[in-house]
Design a protein around this motif. Structure first.
Motif, PDB file in Angstrom:
ATOM      1  N   VAL A  93       0.810  -1.215   0.000  1.00 32.53           N
ATOM      2  CA  VAL A  93       0.000   0.000   0.000  1.00 32.53           C
ATOM      3  C   VAL A  93       0.848   1.272   0.000  1.00 32.53           C
ATOM      4  O   VAL A  93       0.315   2.372  -0.001  1.00 32.53           O
ATOM      5  CB  VAL A  93      -0.993   0.031   1.187  1.00 32.53           C
ATOM      6  CG1 VAL A  93      -1.939  -1.147   1.132  1.00 32.53           C
ATOM      7  CG2 VAL A  93      -0.275   0.111   2.504  1.00 32.53           C
ATOM      8  N   ILE A  94       2.160   1.117  -0.016  1.00 35.09           N
ATOM      9  CA  ILE A  94       3.053   2.281  -0.037  1.00 35.09           C
ATOM     10  C   ILE A  94       3.250   2.715  -1.484  1.00 35.09           C
ATOM     11  O   ILE A  94       3.725   1.939  -2.313  1.00 35.09           O
ATOM     12  CB  ILE A  94       4.411   1.941   0.614  1.00 35.09           C
ATOM     13  CG1 ILE A  94       4.215   1.584   2.089  1.00 35.09           C
ATOM     14  CG2 ILE A  94       5.383   3.112   0.464  1.00 35.09           C
ATOM     15  CD1 ILE A  94       5.473   1.097   2.783  1.00 35.09           C
ATOM     16  N   SER A  95       2.872   3.954  -1.780  1.00 32.27           N
ATOM     17  CA  SER A  95       3.047   4.448  -3.151  1.00 32.27           C
ATOM     18  C   SER A  95       4.439   5.027  -3.366  1.00 32.27           C
ATOM     19  O   SER A  95       5.007   4.890  -4.444  1.00 32.27           O
ATOM     20  CB  SER A  95       1.984   5.481  -3.506  1.00 32.27           C
ATOM     21  OG  SER A  95       2.122   6.635  -2.716  1.00 32.27           O
ATOM     22  N   ARG A  96       4.985   5.693  -2.346  1.00 32.05           N
ATOM     23  CA  ARG A  96       6.355   6.202  -2.436  1.00 32.05           C
ATOM     24  C   ARG A  96       6.862   6.460  -1.029  1.00 32.05           C
ATOM     25  O   ARG A  96       6.105   6.565  -0.079  1.00 32.05           O
ATOM     26  CB  ARG A  96       6.442   7.452  -3.305  1.00 32.05           C
ATOM     27  CG  ARG A  96       5.681   8.648  -2.795  1.00 32.05           C
ATOM     28  CD  ARG A  96       5.730   9.782  -3.819  1.00 32.05           C
ATOM     29  NE  ARG A  96       5.099  10.979  -3.309  1.00 32.05           N
ATOM     30  CZ  ARG A  96       3.802  11.222  -3.325  1.00 32.05           C
ATOM     31  NH1 ARG A  96       2.985  10.332  -3.845  1.00 32.05           N
ATOM     32  NH2 ARG A  96       3.311  12.344  -2.842  1.00 32.05           N
ATOM     33  N   SER A  97       8.190   6.567  -0.938  1.00 30.30           N
ATOM     34  CA  SER A  97       8.823   6.815   0.357  1.00 30.30           C
ATOM     35  C   SER A  97      10.070   7.653   0.136  1.00 30.30           C
ATOM     36  O   SER A  97      10.654   7.625  -0.943  1.00 30.30           O
ATOM     37  CB  SER A  97       9.166   5.497   1.052  1.00 30.30           C
ATOM     38  OG  SER A  97       9.998   4.713   0.228  1.00 30.30           O
ATOM     39  N   VAL A 132       4.350   7.426   1.995  1.00 26.76           N
ATOM     40  CA  VAL A 132       3.057   7.864   1.475  1.00 26.76           C
ATOM     41  C   VAL A 132       2.234   6.631   1.122  1.00 26.76           C
ATOM     42  O   VAL A 132       2.713   5.730   0.418  1.00 26.76           O
ATOM     43  CB  VAL A 132       3.230   8.777   0.243  1.00 26.76           C
ATOM     44  CG1 VAL A 132       1.872   9.232  -0.275  1.00 26.76           C
ATOM     45  CG2 VAL A 132       4.095   9.972   0.599  1.00 26.76           C
ATOM     46  N   LEU A 133       0.990   6.596   1.590  1.00 34.45           N
ATOM     47  CA  LEU A 133       0.127   5.439   1.400  1.00 34.45           C
ATOM     48  C   LEU A 133      -0.837   5.652   0.244  1.00 34.45           C
ATOM     49  O   LEU A 133      -1.276   6.771  -0.020  1.00 34.45           O
ATOM     50  CB  LEU A 133      -0.665   5.162   2.676  1.00 34.45           C
ATOM     51  CG  LEU A 133       0.132   5.029   3.968  1.00 34.45           C
ATOM     52  CD1 LEU A 133      -0.787   4.693   5.120  1.00 34.45           C
ATOM     53  CD2 LEU A 133       1.212   3.976   3.827  1.00 34.45           C
ATOM     54  N   ASP A 134      -1.185   4.558  -0.415  1.00 35.59           N
ATOM     55  CA  ASP A 134      -2.180   4.554  -1.472  1.00 35.59           C
ATOM     56  C   ASP A 134      -3.177   3.439  -1.159  1.00 35.59           C
ATOM     57  O   ASP A 134      -3.150   2.381  -1.775  1.00 35.59           O
ATOM     58  CB  ASP A 134      -1.516   4.337  -2.838  1.00 35.59           C
ATOM     59  CG  ASP A 134      -2.509   4.449  -3.978  1.00 35.59           C
ATOM     60  OD1 ASP A 134      -3.576   5.066  -3.782  1.00 35.59           O
ATOM     61  OD2 ASP A 134      -2.216   3.908  -5.060  1.00 35.59           O
ATOM     62  N   ASP A 135      -4.013   3.706  -0.167  1.00 36.56           N
ATOM     63  CA  ASP A 135      -5.001   2.723   0.268  1.00 36.56           C
ATOM     64  C   ASP A 135      -6.338   3.444   0.434  1.00 36.56           C
ATOM     65  O   ASP A 135      -6.500   4.255   1.349  1.00 36.56           O
ATOM     66  CB  ASP A 135      -4.562   2.099   1.592  1.00 36.56           C
ATOM     67  CG  ASP A 135      -5.465   0.964   2.040  1.00 36.56           C
ATOM     68  OD1 ASP A 135      -6.415   0.626   1.311  1.00 36.56           O
ATOM     69  OD2 ASP A 135      -5.217   0.415   3.126  1.00 36.56           O
ATOM     70  N   PRO A 136      -7.295   3.186  -0.447  1.00 40.21           N
ATOM     71  CA  PRO A 136      -8.574   3.894  -0.360  1.00 40.21           C
ATOM     72  C   PRO A 136      -9.363   3.588   0.916  1.00 40.21           C
ATOM     73  O   PRO A 136     -10.216   4.372   1.319  1.00 40.21           O
ATOM     74  CB  PRO A 136      -9.346   3.432  -1.603  1.00 40.21           C
ATOM     75  CG  PRO A 136      -8.645   2.221  -2.084  1.00 40.21           C
ATOM     76  CD  PRO A 136      -7.245   2.256  -1.568  1.00 40.21           C
ATOM     77  N   PRO A 141      -3.003   9.478   5.290  1.00 38.44           N
ATOM     78  CA  PRO A 141      -2.340   9.773   4.016  1.00 38.44           C
ATOM     79  C   PRO A 141      -0.882   9.323   3.966  1.00 38.44           C
ATOM     80  O   PRO A 141      -0.391   8.933   2.912  1.00 38.44           O
ATOM     81  CB  PRO A 141      -2.439  11.293   3.909  1.00 38.44           C
ATOM     82  CG  PRO A 141      -2.545  11.764   5.327  1.00 38.44           C
ATOM     83  CD  PRO A 141      -3.242  10.677   6.083  1.00 38.44           C
ATOM     84  N   TYR A 142      -0.189   9.398   5.109  1.00 39.55           N
ATOM     85  CA  TYR A 142       1.221   9.015   5.138  1.00 39.55           C
ATOM     86  C   TYR A 142       1.657   8.744   6.566  1.00 39.55           C
ATOM     87  O   TYR A 142       0.973   9.083   7.519  1.00 39.55           O
ATOM     88  CB  TYR A 142       2.112  10.088   4.497  1.00 39.55           C
ATOM     89  CG  TYR A 142       2.034  11.452   5.140  1.00 39.55           C
ATOM     90  CD1 TYR A 142       2.837  11.796   6.218  1.00 39.55           C
ATOM     91  CD2 TYR A 142       1.163  12.412   4.654  1.00 39.55           C
ATOM     92  CE1 TYR A 142       2.767  13.047   6.801  1.00 39.55           C
ATOM     93  CE2 TYR A 142       1.091  13.671   5.229  1.00 39.55           C
ATOM     94  CZ  TYR A 142       1.896  13.987   6.293  1.00 39.55           C
ATOM     95  OH  TYR A 142       1.825  15.217   6.871  1.00 39.55           O
TER      96      TYR A 142
END
Length: 159
Positions: A93-97, A132-136, A141-142
């Protein structure tokens, strides 16, 4: 009953956010001052008793402050999880770090901080890691995580 999950995990990164070693002498000095005050003020107690109480209390407080652990764990099923204190999330679920250097930490924790963010901050640890998370399904958010070796943590997340 034993936990079979613990045996099947591979630790890719692990760090405990302990207090610096130089906090221990002032902590014990403060404990000695408080114990001396009690020993002089309460004469009904044996003189050694306040020291026997306050020195272990100082040690427990310093250990308690350093109880937070950051780790990246891979399971036998191929999933990888990031643990920061009691919270954990799958790496998927991590989009970037990115690393947040010591010089940018006050900005990241100040006006720019999202109130919904998950923060594991220890002031005695310089750098931080931004995840940064990408989980609906998750309103967070992070994550902002204190970490002494952010390059190693980021490498463990990318593996």
């Amino acid at each position: 009953m034993s936990d079979t999950r613990a045996a099947a995990q591979t630790v890719r990164y692990q760090e405990r956010l302990l207090v610096p070693w130089w906090w221990w002498p002032p902590g014990f000095l403060l404990a000695a001052l408080i114990a001396a005050t009690f020993a002089r003020g309460v004469t009904a107690l044996p003189a050694w008793l306040p020291y026997a109480v306050f020195f272990p209390v100082a040690a427990i407080v310093l250990l308690w402050l350093g109880r937070v652990e950051i780790k990246v764990v891979g399971t036998s099923s191929g999933e990888t999880e990031l643990w920061a204190g009691p919270a954990h999330l799958p790496v998927g679920v991590i989009s970037r770090s990115a690393e947040v250097p010591r010089s940018a930490k006050s900005s990241a924790l100040g006006r720019q901080l999202d109130p919904a963010a998950y923060v594991v901050h220890r002031p005695w640890v310089g750098p931080m890691v931004l995840v940064v998370l990408d989980d609906p399904d998750d309103p967070t958010p992070y994550w902002l995580i204190s970490c002494r070796r952010p390059d190693r943590l980021l490498a463990a997340l990318r593996v």
